[in-house]
Design an enzyme around this catalytic site. Structure first.
Site, PDB file in Angstrom:
ATOM      1  N   CYS A  18       0.809  -1.230   0.000  1.00 11.77           N
ATOM      2  CA  CYS A  18       0.000   0.000   0.000  1.00 11.77           C
ATOM      3  C   CYS A  18       0.835   1.270   0.000  1.00 11.77           C
ATOM      4  O   CYS A  18       0.285   2.365  -0.136  1.00 11.77           O
ATOM      5  CB  CYS A  18      -0.927   0.004   1.203  1.00 11.77           C
ATOM      6  SG  CYS A  18      -1.829  -1.527   1.379  1.00 11.77           S
ATOM      7  N   HIS A  38      -3.889   7.440   5.947  1.00 10.51           N
ATOM      8  CA  HIS A  38      -3.950   6.106   5.341  1.00 10.51           C
ATOM      9  C   HIS A  38      -5.361   5.556   5.558  1.00 10.51           C
ATOM     10  O   HIS A  38      -5.996   5.097   4.633  1.00 10.51           O
ATOM     11  CB  HIS A  38      -2.880   5.215   5.957  1.00 10.51           C
ATOM     12  CG  HIS A  38      -2.799   3.864   5.334  1.00 10.51           C
ATOM     13  ND1 HIS A  38      -2.575   3.679   3.993  1.00 10.51           N
ATOM     14  CD2 HIS A  38      -2.935   2.617   5.874  1.00 10.51           C
ATOM     15  CE1 HIS A  38      -2.573   2.381   3.728  1.00 10.51           C
ATOM     16  NE2 HIS A  38      -2.789   1.723   4.839  1.00 10.51           N
ATOM     17  N   GLU A  85      -2.945   4.556  13.613  1.00 13.66           N
ATOM     18  CA  GLU A  85      -2.579   5.766  12.873  1.00 13.66           C
ATOM     19  C   GLU A  85      -2.843   7.014  13.717  1.00 13.66           C
ATOM     20  O   GLU A  85      -2.049   7.955  13.724  1.00 13.66           O
ATOM     21  CB  GLU A  85      -3.355   5.849  11.549  1.00 13.66           C
ATOM     22  CG  GLU A  85      -2.933   7.053  10.711  1.00 13.66           C
ATOM     23  CD  GLU A  85      -3.493   7.029   9.298  1.00 13.66           C
ATOM     24  OE1 GLU A  85      -4.411   6.238   9.023  1.00 13.66           O
ATOM     25  OE2 GLU A  85      -2.992   7.810   8.456  1.00 13.66           O
ATOM     26  N   LYS A 119     -10.344   7.201   1.310  1.00 16.26           N
ATOM     27  CA  LYS A 119     -10.619   5.817   0.894  1.00 16.26           C
ATOM     28  C   LYS A 119     -12.088   5.457   1.059  1.00 16.26           C
ATOM     29  O   LYS A 119     -12.575   4.526   0.415  1.00 16.26           O
ATOM     30  CB  LYS A 119      -9.752   4.839   1.688  1.00 16.26           C
ATOM     31  CG  LYS A 119      -8.279   4.852   1.297  1.00 16.26           C
ATOM     32  CD  LYS A 119      -7.512   3.755   2.011  1.00 16.26           C
ATOM     33  CE  LYS A 119      -6.057   3.699   1.566  1.00 16.26           C
ATOM     34  NZ  LYS A 119      -5.226   4.768   2.137  1.00 16.26           N
ATOM     35  N   HIS A 174      -9.655   1.541  -1.714  1.00 13.59           N
ATOM     36  CA  HIS A 174      -8.222   1.406  -1.446  1.00 13.59           C
ATOM     37  C   HIS A 174      -7.545   0.940  -2.731  1.00 13.59           C
ATOM     38  O   HIS A 174      -7.703  -0.207  -3.145  1.00 13.59           O
ATOM     39  CB  HIS A 174      -8.003   0.404  -0.314  1.00 13.59           C
ATOM     40  CG  HIS A 174      -6.595   0.389   0.211  1.00 13.59           C
ATOM     41  ND1 HIS A 174      -5.552   1.024  -0.435  1.00 13.59           N
ATOM     42  CD2 HIS A 174      -6.057  -0.173   1.321  1.00 13.59           C
ATOM     43  CE1 HIS A 174      -4.435   0.839   0.259  1.00 13.59           C
ATOM     44  NE2 HIS A 174      -4.717   0.122   1.334  1.00 13.59           N
ATOM     45  N   PHE A 213       1.379  -3.199   4.283  1.00  7.30           N
ATOM     46  CA  PHE A 213       1.669  -4.556   4.718  1.00  7.30           C
ATOM     47  C   PHE A 213       3.155  -4.796   4.426  1.00  7.30           C
ATOM     48  O   PHE A 213       3.679  -4.347   3.400  1.00  7.30           O
ATOM     49  CB  PHE A 213       0.856  -5.578   3.910  1.00  7.30           C
ATOM     50  CG  PHE A 213      -0.530  -5.842   4.466  1.00  7.30           C
ATOM     51  CD1 PHE A 213      -1.030  -5.136   5.545  1.00  7.30           C
ATOM     52  CD2 PHE A 213      -1.328  -6.830   3.898  1.00  7.30           C
ATOM     53  CE1 PHE A 213      -2.298  -5.401   6.055  1.00  7.30           C
ATOM     54  CE2 PHE A 213      -2.597  -7.101   4.393  1.00  7.30           C
ATOM     55  CZ  PHE A 213      -3.087  -6.389   5.472  1.00  7.30           C
TER      56      PHE A 213
END
Lengths: 409, 83
Positions: A159, A298, A309, A331, A336, A396
């Site tokens: 990502c 994010h 976050e 998002k 995403h 990830f």
């Protein structure tokens, strides 16, 4: 506040809200969701944000041979960015670079190969499956389209892929390694097998019938995950000096970038690691947290990710400072885009600075106290004093990227 | 029997090149059908005619040569007793 040495002079998007970056930004300001139900035959309902794309605008039928959708979207978005920047006329092609983030490559080509080779029993796979799916194909197609002879690089960092692509491009421009960079990301993995794999990860938001558009609720008490999106977004980067010399329009400056690793777990986010990326990005930009008025988070709306976050932002901005930082995860509206997320959200952040308007954090009826943030409320999008903004992309694998943008003054 | 017309139709359908744009004796590469496109085209031909083509001679570069090869393979397939 110093003038950013790297200017953004072109924007191109081919995404779930269409192929006009400005129109996309306007749709986001209005809180319009592009999420729709997909693949009704799957065992579990799925929603995604798809691109309504006509390749005939960019390719002849012959040019489409062996070109996966992920590369088609990349070529189109990069072309729009270059066009927006006024073309590459006058650029020494050996001093132009292409920097692309892509998580998975040509998922459609692989899916089709499995189906034709195994599922239907033919034992035959299209001969161009490899060049179609290889993850660096989008960057190469962009380079071929524009005759780029400098570095043509692909970053596959889940990502964070395209946020890192922008950071690497900005570094190359700032150091003088290239005069101009075409940087962005592309992802096109909305195929049944990949959607099922993400469902199996327990990361996608479930939704009741008719509720797909509002399924993703970043930082909300009832958030339950994200939805996949596809698309491509690109920017043109060049030195502020070069941009000024040729009288180019500057949307914003890319002034800071920070990349860090959690080195703890493959998928579990880590506030300390995210905070390291944010601090580094601010340091490169020469800014203090108080200078930054907006964060495009994010914000994947997972149970685990959002509070982490929030914690990372609080570590850097402080419990008082964070109240002044306006935050939204777009998002909720465009899905995403994984490897393309960083680039798309960079374009959103750049347009927020350019227009001094910030997109809302949609679909939150009740915020989660564990994610206590100054979320941008729908309708409250004016930001007259906005001078700098940050865009977060946490991957990830434990790699974190933060980009800091400043208004072009 | 010549497969040329059928190949021209297939090229028109798949790649948008009509017969007038591609002289059967002209170089396919020069018309944009490079080695990758040719590999895919051979795959399409095999699918369409239910035949198996040998690996192409690298020197083969015209549609007429390709039609001749397809003719030979189809004639050979027709001569085989049905199993």
């Amino acid at each position: 506040m110093s003038a950013a040495p790297v200017a953004i002079t072109g924007l191109g998007v081919v995404g779930p809200h269409g192929d006009d970056a400005q129109a996309m930004f306007d749709a986001l300001l209005r809180g319009e969701s592009a999420l729709r139900p997909v693949f009704p035959d799957l065992p579990r309902p799925a929603a995604a944000a798809m691109v309504d794309f006509d390749p005939a605008r960019w390719f002849t039928k012959l040019q489409l041979v062996g070109v996966d959708r992920v590369s088609q979207l990349a070529v189109a978005a990069a072309d729009l960015a270059v066009l927006d920047a006024g073309g590459l006329a006058g650029a020494d092609r050996e001093r132009v670079g292409v920097y692309v983030g892509c998580g998975m490559g040509g998922a459609g080509a692989l899916d089709s190969a499995y189906r034709s080779g195994i599922a239907n029993g033919s034992g035959r796979v299209p001969p161009l499956t490899i060049p179609a799916f290889m993850p660096n194909a989008p960057a190469s197609h962009v380079a071929i389209r524009h005759g780029v002879l400098g570095p043509v690089l692909t970053y596959s960092v889940a990502c964070a892929s395209s946020a890192i692509a922008l950071a690497e491009a900005a570094k190359a421009v700032r150091s003088g390694e290239v005069d101009l960079a075409i940087a962005g990301g592309s992802e096109a993995l909305i195929v049944p097998g990949v959607v099922m794999a993400w469902q199996a990860m327990q990361t996608l938001a479930p939704f009741a019938e008719g509720q797909a558009a509002t399924a993703v609720k970043p930082f909300a008490a009832d958030r339950a995950g994200f939805a996949l999106g596809e698309g491509a977004a690109f920017v043109v980067l060049e030195s502020a000096q070069r941009a000024a010399a040729r009288g180019a329009r500057r949307y914003a400056g890319l002034s800071g970038w920070g990349v860090s690793s959690d080195a703890t777990h493959l998928t579990k986010p880590d506030a300390a690691g995210q905070a390291r990326a944010l601090r580094h990005a601010l340091r490169v930009a020469g800014l203090s947290p108080a200078d930054v008025g907006y964060c495009n988070a994010h914000g994947t709306a997972t149970r685990v990710g959002d509070p982490v976050e929030r914690d990372a932002l609080a570590r850097v901005w402080g419990e008082e400072g964070i109240e002044r930082l306006r935050v939204s995860s777009t998002k909720a509206l465009h899905g995403h885009l994984l490897g393309a997320a960083g680039a798309l959200e960079a374009v959103v952040t750049v347009l927020a600075l350019h227009h001094r308007q910030v997109p809302p954090n949609a679909h939150v009826a009740q915020a989660d106290p564990a994610c206590a943030l100054n979320l941008v409320r729908p309708g409250d999008t004016q930001a007259p004093d906005l001078r700098a903004a940050v865009s977060n992309s946490f991957a990830f694998g434990g790699t974190n990227a933060a980009l800091v943008f400043e208004r072009a003054e | 029997m010549s497969s040329l017309t059928e190949l021209q139709d297939l090229i028109q359908d798949k790649y948008g090149l009509d017969a007038a744009q591609l002289d059967p004796h002209a170089s396919m590469r020069e018309k944009g059908i490079d080695s990758l496109a040719l590999a895919e085209f051979l795959f399409e031909i095999e699918d369409r005619f239910q035949i198996s083509l040998p690996d192409p001679d690298p020197a083969m570069d015209t549609l007429a040569q390709l039609a001749e090869l397809v003719d030979q393979v189809r004639a050979g397939a027709a001569a085989q007793p049905a199993t």
